[in-house]
Design a protein around this motif. Structure first.
Motif, PDB file in Angstrom:
ATOM      1  N   MET A   1       0.850  -1.164   0.000  1.00  0.00           N
ATOM      2  CA  MET A   1       0.000   0.000   0.000  1.00  0.00           C
ATOM      3  C   MET A   1       0.898   1.231   0.000  1.00  0.00           C
ATOM      4  O   MET A   1       1.861   1.316   0.739  1.00  0.00           O
ATOM      5  CB  MET A   1      -0.894  -0.014   1.233  1.00  0.00           C
ATOM      6  N   ALA A   2       0.584   2.198  -0.852  1.00  0.00           N
ATOM      7  CA  ALA A   2       1.404   3.400  -0.970  1.00  0.00           C
ATOM      8  C   ALA A   2       0.628   4.620  -0.485  1.00  0.00           C
ATOM      9  O   ALA A   2      -0.562   4.749  -0.737  1.00  0.00           O
ATOM     10  CB  ALA A   2       1.842   3.599  -2.410  1.00  0.00           C
ATOM     11  N   LYS A   3       1.334   5.485   0.205  1.00  0.00           N
ATOM     12  CA  LYS A   3       0.763   6.758   0.637  1.00  0.00           C
ATOM     13  C   LYS A   3       1.492   7.860  -0.105  1.00  0.00           C
ATOM     14  O   LYS A   3       2.716   7.814  -0.260  1.00  0.00           O
ATOM     15  CB  LYS A   3       0.910   6.941   2.146  1.00  0.00           C
ATOM     16  N   LYS A   4       0.738   8.849  -0.546  1.00  0.00           N
ATOM     17  CA  LYS A   4       1.321   9.939  -1.317  1.00  0.00           C
ATOM     18  C   LYS A   4       1.219  11.249  -0.547  1.00  0.00           C
ATOM     19  O   LYS A   4       0.283  11.470   0.208  1.00  0.00           O
ATOM     20  CB  LYS A   4       0.613  10.074  -2.658  1.00  0.00           C
ATOM     21  N   TYR A   5       2.197  12.078  -0.786  1.00  0.00           N
ATOM     22  CA  TYR A   5       2.270  13.378  -0.149  1.00  0.00           C
ATOM     23  C   TYR A   5       2.784  14.360  -1.201  1.00  0.00           C
ATOM     24  O   TYR A   5       3.778  14.077  -1.883  1.00  0.00           O
ATOM     25  CB  TYR A   5       3.238  13.290   1.033  1.00  0.00           C
ATOM     26  N   THR A   6       2.118  15.463  -1.371  1.00  0.00           N
ATOM     27  CA  THR A   6       2.586  16.504  -2.280  1.00  0.00           C
ATOM     28  C   THR A   6       2.531  17.854  -1.570  1.00  0.00           C
ATOM     29  O   THR A   6       1.653  18.084  -0.730  1.00  0.00           O
ATOM     30  CB  THR A   6       1.740  16.589  -3.575  1.00  0.00           C
ATOM     31  N   GLN A   7       3.473  18.708  -1.910  1.00  0.00           N
ATOM     32  CA  GLN A   7       3.531  20.018  -1.287  1.00  0.00           C
ATOM     33  C   GLN A   7       4.375  20.939  -2.174  1.00  0.00           C
ATOM     34  O   GLN A   7       5.278  20.483  -2.872  1.00  0.00           O
ATOM     35  CB  GLN A   7       4.158  19.921   0.104  1.00  0.00           C
ATOM     36  N   THR A   8       4.067  22.200  -2.119  1.00  0.00           N
ATOM     37  CA  THR A   8       4.872  23.215  -2.793  1.00  0.00           C
ATOM     38  C   THR A   8       5.629  23.983  -1.723  1.00  0.00           C
ATOM     39  O   THR A   8       5.043  24.442  -0.743  1.00  0.00           O
ATOM     40  CB  THR A   8       3.983  24.174  -3.610  1.00  0.00           C
ATOM     41  N   LEU A   9       6.938  24.092  -1.897  1.00  0.00           N
ATOM     42  CA  LEU A   9       7.802  24.735  -0.906  1.00  0.00           C
ATOM     43  C   LEU A   9       8.665  25.801  -1.559  1.00  0.00           C
ATOM     44  O   LEU A   9       8.909  25.769  -2.768  1.00  0.00           O
ATOM     45  CB  LEU A   9       8.765  23.704  -0.295  1.00  0.00           C
ATOM     46  N   LYS A  58       6.215   9.473  -2.234  1.00  0.00           N
ATOM     47  CA  LYS A  58       5.387   8.273  -2.260  1.00  0.00           C
ATOM     48  C   LYS A  58       6.084   7.221  -1.413  1.00  0.00           C
ATOM     49  O   LYS A  58       7.241   6.886  -1.647  1.00  0.00           O
ATOM     50  CB  LYS A  58       5.207   7.775  -3.692  1.00  0.00           C
ATOM     51  N   VAL A  59       5.370   6.711  -0.412  1.00  0.00           N
ATOM     52  CA  VAL A  59       5.919   5.731   0.514  1.00  0.00           C
ATOM     53  C   VAL A  59       5.125   4.434   0.364  1.00  0.00           C
ATOM     54  O   VAL A  59       3.918   4.402   0.604  1.00  0.00           O
ATOM     55  CB  VAL A  59       5.850   6.229   1.976  1.00  0.00           C
ATOM     56  N   SER A  60       5.811   3.367  -0.051  1.00  0.00           N
ATOM     57  CA  SER A  60       5.198   2.041  -0.155  1.00  0.00           C
ATOM     58  C   SER A  60       5.639   1.236   1.048  1.00  0.00           C
ATOM     59  O   SER A  60       6.835   1.110   1.325  1.00  0.00           O
ATOM     60  CB  SER A  60       5.646   1.338  -1.436  1.00  0.00           C
ATOM     61  N   THR A  61       4.673   0.685   1.769  1.00  0.00           N
ATOM     62  CA  THR A  61       4.987  -0.072   2.974  1.00  0.00           C
ATOM     63  C   THR A  61       5.084  -1.561   2.669  1.00  0.00           C
ATOM     64  O   THR A  61       4.595  -2.035   1.653  1.00  0.00           O
ATOM     65  CB  THR A  61       3.922   0.144   4.059  1.00  0.00           C
TER      66      THR A  61
END
Length: 176
Positions: A1-9, A58-61
């Motif tokens: 299962m993958a969790k996604k994170y996006t951000q503008t910095l 993207k983090v796949s566990t």
């Protein structure tokens, strides 16, 4: 299962973000960043878009086999308590790749990869119709591999890995 994170910095915010990511990988989840402590794969992309940095994470566990079938009685569902063959092959491919790469870089492979590969090899030869004609020879090579590992004979271990690689190629050619 993958969790996604996006951000503008901004560029000034990037070091803080990377420190938070490091914390999430070392100990526990950090607000806004997925838990990385049990990550099998982490993909990080940082792109400059007109002075702003677009960060994608993207983090796949690691998936437990019971999670695959959504039941905790996997052993009772499969013949002789064997894991799904496809899952076993993926595990073996991963551990063998690590072993093969380490040996060809003249370093000893991680002990966990070797132990997992040997254990999975012994499981693999229990599946019917998956190359049974080669199982006896494969079991002998697996025993030879384990003996070389236990005796710290890296040269014999390397030779056996190469022989296993040749046998794998032959088996996959004939049974895939």
């Amino acid at each position: 299962m993958a969790k996604k994170y996006t951000q503008t910095l901004s560029r000034d915010d990037l070091p803080t973000f990377l420190r938070k990511l490091a914390d999430a990988c070392e100990s526990a989840p950090v607000e806004g960043i997925p838990d990385c402590t049990k990550a099998k794969k982490i993909r990080l992309s940082i792109k400059d878009e007109y002075g702003q940095l677009a960060v994608k994470l993207k983090v796949s566990t690691i998936i437990d086999e019971c999670e695959l079938c959504e039941e905790c009685d996997c052993v009772e569902k499969r013949p002789e308590g064997l894991p799904p063959f496809k899952r076993l092959k993926k595990r073996m491919a991963t551990s063998f790749k690590v072993i093969f790469k380490a040996l060809h870089q003249n370093t000893a492979p991680p002990e966990e990869a070797v132990k997992d590969f040997i254990a999975d090899s012994r499981l693999m030869i229990q599946y019917p119709d998956k190359g049974e004609l080669l199982y006896t020879d494969y079991a002998a090579l697996t025993d030879k591999l384990e003996e070389a590992w236990l005796n710290n004979d890296l040269q014999k271990f390397h030779e056996t890995v190469d022989a296993l690689n040749h046998m794998k190629t032959e088996c996959h050619h004939n049974y895939k």
